[in-house]
Design a protein around this motif. Structure first.
Motif, PDB file in Angstrom:
ATOM      1  N   THR A 116     -39.031 -13.799 -30.949  1.00  0.00           N
ATOM      2  CA  THR A 116     -38.272 -14.015 -32.183  1.00  0.00           C
ATOM      3  C   THR A 116     -38.252 -12.754 -33.037  1.00  0.00           C
ATOM      4  O   THR A 116     -37.210 -12.376 -33.589  1.00  0.00           O
ATOM      5  CB  THR A 116     -38.876 -15.183 -32.980  1.00  0.00           C
ATOM      6  OG1 THR A 116     -38.839 -16.372 -32.185  1.00  0.00           O
ATOM      7  CG2 THR A 116     -38.092 -15.426 -34.263  1.00  0.00           C
ATOM      8  N   LYS A 117     -39.404 -12.097 -33.150  1.00  0.00           N
ATOM      9  CA  LYS A 117     -39.469 -10.855 -33.918  1.00  0.00           C
ATOM     10  C   LYS A 117     -38.600  -9.774 -33.292  1.00  0.00           C
ATOM     11  O   LYS A 117     -37.913  -9.023 -33.994  1.00  0.00           O
ATOM     12  CB  LYS A 117     -40.919 -10.374 -34.015  1.00  0.00           C
ATOM     13  CG  LYS A 117     -41.786 -11.192 -34.973  1.00  0.00           C
ATOM     14  CD  LYS A 117     -43.185 -10.602 -35.062  1.00  0.00           C
ATOM     15  CE  LYS A 117     -44.049 -11.386 -36.055  1.00  0.00           C
ATOM     16  NZ  LYS A 117     -45.428 -10.817 -36.161  1.00  0.00           N
ATOM     17  N   LEU A 118     -38.630  -9.699 -31.970  1.00  0.00           N
ATOM     18  CA  LEU A 118     -37.831  -8.692 -31.281  1.00  0.00           C
ATOM     19  C   LEU A 118     -36.339  -8.950 -31.473  1.00  0.00           C
ATOM     20  O   LEU A 118     -35.563  -8.021 -31.728  1.00  0.00           O
ATOM     21  CB  LEU A 118     -38.181  -8.689 -29.791  1.00  0.00           C
ATOM     22  CG  LEU A 118     -37.453  -7.656 -28.921  1.00  0.00           C
ATOM     23  CD1 LEU A 118     -37.745  -6.245 -29.420  1.00  0.00           C
ATOM     24  CD2 LEU A 118     -37.876  -7.796 -27.468  1.00  0.00           C
ATOM     25  N   GLU A 119     -35.931 -10.205 -31.399  1.00  0.00           N
ATOM     26  CA  GLU A 119     -34.523 -10.542 -31.593  1.00  0.00           C
ATOM     27  C   GLU A 119     -34.073 -10.253 -33.016  1.00  0.00           C
ATOM     28  O   GLU A 119     -32.956  -9.799 -33.249  1.00  0.00           O
ATOM     29  CB  GLU A 119     -34.283 -12.017 -31.244  1.00  0.00           C
ATOM     30  CG  GLU A 119     -34.396 -12.319 -29.757  1.00  0.00           C
ATOM     31  CD  GLU A 119     -34.257 -13.796 -29.453  1.00  0.00           C
ATOM     32  OE1 GLU A 119     -34.481 -14.618 -30.375  1.00  0.00           O
ATOM     33  OE2 GLU A 119     -33.929 -14.143 -28.304  1.00  0.00           O
ATOM     34  N   GLU A 120     -34.956 -10.525 -33.981  1.00  0.00           N
ATOM     35  CA  GLU A 120     -34.629 -10.228 -35.377  1.00  0.00           C
ATOM     36  C   GLU A 120     -34.513  -8.736 -35.601  1.00  0.00           C
ATOM     37  O   GLU A 120     -33.607  -8.257 -36.288  1.00  0.00           O
ATOM     38  CB  GLU A 120     -35.707 -10.830 -36.295  1.00  0.00           C
ATOM     39  CG  GLU A 120     -35.380 -10.717 -37.772  1.00  0.00           C
ATOM     40  CD  GLU A 120     -34.154 -11.520 -38.182  1.00  0.00           C
ATOM     41  OE1 GLU A 120     -33.493 -11.118 -39.154  1.00  0.00           O
ATOM     42  OE2 GLU A 120     -33.857 -12.535 -37.515  1.00  0.00           O
TER      43      GLU A 120
END
Length: 297
Positions: free
Chosen positions: A74-78
């Motif tokens: 999720t952090k990477l996608e954000e």
């Protein structure tokens, strides 16, 4: 090496519960989702879902993997979304498949005018259809229809496969033979000439010969060159024969640098299609590329 897209697909299947729903979320085909998922399962060495009808139920190993990666993913996608907001969002990348010659004759001259990024891929048509279904390609230009549930075809043009000769070929001699409509004499004359072909692909010659003489050609071309455009250039400065699509040599026939020798007793025609996935997030970009091809006809 693990592919980040496998984890994205795993997350989508985990959250939606079906391959079909995951495909819709990811804008790829269901076979593409299955391919990503099976690749990830092979990589980690565990079964991640139990298939119960159409429902995908995560296994215990699947639940552990999801809980382990979800925060980082999720952090990477954000981060990806924020970092690429000015480039990726505003400048999408469209992957287009077609044969090399079609690209050179049509789209090549317009590439720099397109307001988005473009990746051109060449290859066999069945392989390109598979890549379209998997989400690797967004659009292909093809004379072949391979029926797939997730793919739709739109006819936009046609081509005629014709026999052409070099600027120095004696077409009057051929016309003298052909006027009697004796196919054996025509075939004999043709086989006495020098022929051009392309590396590893004699499909046009085989189909033309089969249609007109009801047999496969029993000879090999004398000169094998890289592609059909090379054949046209070689013919324009010498003798020889070749079977090529007419759209590749219309200009040369019109200006007399090569000669249209014969369309055959029965013209060999191909319908050209746009092939796209039925669900795509690049409708506007694909429409612009289609417009270029349609206006060139």
């Amino acid at each position: 090496m693990v592919n980040l897209e496998w984890y994205r697909t795993f997350k989508a299947v985990y959250k939606t519960g079906t391959l079909t729903s995951a495909a819709e979320v990811l804008f790829i085909s269901q076979p593409g989702v299955s391919l990503h998922l099976s690749s990830l399962e092979t990589y980690v060495g565990y079964k991640l879902f139990d298939r119960t009808g159409r429902k995908m139920v995560p296994t215990e190993k699947g639940k552990v993997l999801y809980n382990f990666i979800i925060e980082a993913l999720t952090k990477l996608e954000e981060a990806e979304k924020n970092f690429q907001r000015s480039t990726e969002k505003n400048t999408p990348t469209i992957s287009v498949g077609m044969c090399f010659e079609t690209f050179q004759i049509t789209l090549e001259q317009y590439i720099s005018t397109l307001p988005f990024n473009v990746i051109i891929q060449f290859g066999d048509y069945p392989e390109m259809v598979e890549n379209l279904e998997k989400g690797i390609l967004d659009l292909i230009i093809t004379p072949q229809m391979v029926v797939k549930n997730a793919i739709e075809y739109q006819a936009f043009s046609s081509e005629t496969i014709v026999l052409v000769g070099g600027s120095e070929i004696d077409d009057l001699e051929f016309n003298s033979v052909a006027k009697n409509e004796n196919l054996e004499e025509i075939e004999l004359w043709l086989k006495q000439q020098k022929w051009y072909g392309t590396t590893g692909d004699m499909e046009h010659l085989r189909r033309f010969w089969q249609l007109n003489f009801n047999k496969h050609p029993d000879f090999r071309p004398n000169y094998i060159v890289p592609n059909l455009n090379s054949i046209v250039r070689c013919l324009s400065i010498g003798k020889g024969l070749a079977v090529v699509p007419d759209f590749l040599c219309r200009k040369e026939i019109d200006n007399g640098t090569i000669k249209l020798i014969w369309e055959g007793k029965t013209p060999l025609k191909n319908t050209l299609y746009f092939a796209t996935r039925k669900k795509t997030m690049y409708e506007e970009e694909i429409a612009l590329i289609k417009k270029i091809f349609i206006e060139l006809n």
